[in-house]
Design an enzyme around this catalytic site. Sequence first.
Site, PDB file in Angstrom:
ATOM      1  N   ARG A   1      -9.147 -23.090 -58.103  1.00 47.20           N
ATOM      2  CA  ARG A   1      -9.008 -24.049 -57.012  1.00 47.20           C
ATOM      3  C   ARG A   1      -7.682 -24.811 -57.101  1.00 47.20           C
ATOM      4  O   ARG A   1      -7.044 -25.077 -56.086  1.00 47.20           O
ATOM      5  CB  ARG A   1     -10.169 -25.047 -57.026  1.00 47.20           C
ATOM      6  CG  ARG A   1     -11.469 -24.500 -56.467  1.00 47.20           C
ATOM      7  CD  ARG A   1     -12.421 -25.636 -56.079  1.00 47.20           C
ATOM      8  NE  ARG A   1     -13.706 -25.112 -55.635  1.00 47.20           N
ATOM      9  CZ  ARG A   1     -14.825 -25.141 -56.335  1.00 47.20           C
ATOM     10  NH1 ARG A   1     -14.803 -25.666 -57.552  1.00 47.20           N
ATOM     11  NH2 ARG A   1     -15.949 -24.655 -55.856  1.00 47.20           N
ATOM     12  N   GLY A   2      -7.291 -25.184 -58.319  1.00 52.04           N
ATOM     13  CA  GLY A   2      -6.045 -25.931 -58.493  1.00 52.04           C
ATOM     14  C   GLY A   2      -4.839 -25.164 -57.979  1.00 52.04           C
ATOM     15  O   GLY A   2      -4.005 -25.708 -57.254  1.00 52.04           O
TER      16      GLY A   2
END
Length: 393
Positions: free
Chosen positions: A287-288
């Site tokens: 996600r980052g």
Amino acid sequence: MPSTKAAKKPNFPFSKIQGQEEMKLALLLNVVDPNIGGVLIMGDRGTAKSVAVRALVDMLPDIDVVEGDPFNSSPNDPKFMGPEVLQRFKNGEKLPTVRMRTPLVELPLGATEDRICGTIDIEKALTQGIKAYEPGLLAKANRGILYVDEVNLLDDGLVDVVLDSSASGLNTVEREGVSIVHPARFIMIGSGNPQEGELRPQLLDRFGMSVNVATLQDTKQRTQMVLDRLAYEADPDAFVDSCKAEQNALTDKLEAARQRLKSVKISEELQILVSDICSRLDVDGLRGDIVINRAAKALVAFEGRTEVTKADVERVISGCLNHRLRKDPLDPIDNGTKVAILFKRLTDPEIMKREEEAKKKREEAAAKAKAEGKAERPAGAKAGAWAGLPPRR
């Protein structure tokens, strides 16, 4: 007969909020690209967290919705249509349209799951064979903003439900075998005071960006904010009217950025750099990486450009990663600073050169010590500390 209903007080203008640049930028980037995944704002009391969120909705353009629809359904985009409107659209029916302000829905702390997700009238479903659905807050927030103040005090199960809907863009309600699915695409914004408790890491990771805000310390900004607030409270309508030019300019800039976003490019070199940083910081999941790419492109679109640079990535990377790193209570350096330091180290040739030279000197010293028959002292050991047994001859 004159109306007894009190006129709604206008929001404090977004353009007049002093300082808090990281918070304002994170909010604006989520308007440019709602797929970033929302913002978590943590900070002390009285730092304009809720003021900024409520002011943000005034920056958003009016939207076309199907008249009388509880889901704020779009008249021409099936992804934003409720079940009834979608069926009418497929049947070729002409949909009556009205314009409305982009909705801002605030989720109260005492809300139940039924209030958030909506409920199904089981009696009508069984006796009349119709799906009688009472829309919840997620339905009302479709195509708008859902704001959760004191999100760290909300029940974890409810936060999970809201974040699931935010990520998938859908809300599913099931009761006694009766199921309703409707669109729930909104910008999720949470705020809270860290002194009152923290969110679980699993929930933190679901927010696209995170910013920490503090009380203004700059005397000039602080004074100007106080003066503006006093003027606003004395005559809200007059103060808001005096800021219309700035507000309209910012609204036009956001609309242009949304249109430009599709044409923004990011090089493979920068994408590799982003993933390298996330890997070195031991960030869980992907996600980052994804959010950094989206936030950097949104920043470039907002500033009227079409090519992402290292400087753009540097401006957004801390806000995208600082809540995804494991916290060490004994570490004096906060996570955002760690991210910034690593980015500088990997992108500044001079720092890399100094590190290579230092490494080479350590290797030469170790080789010299070995040649002289001395055991190498471990890095960081104090002078005079035992360095181990000498090598055999």
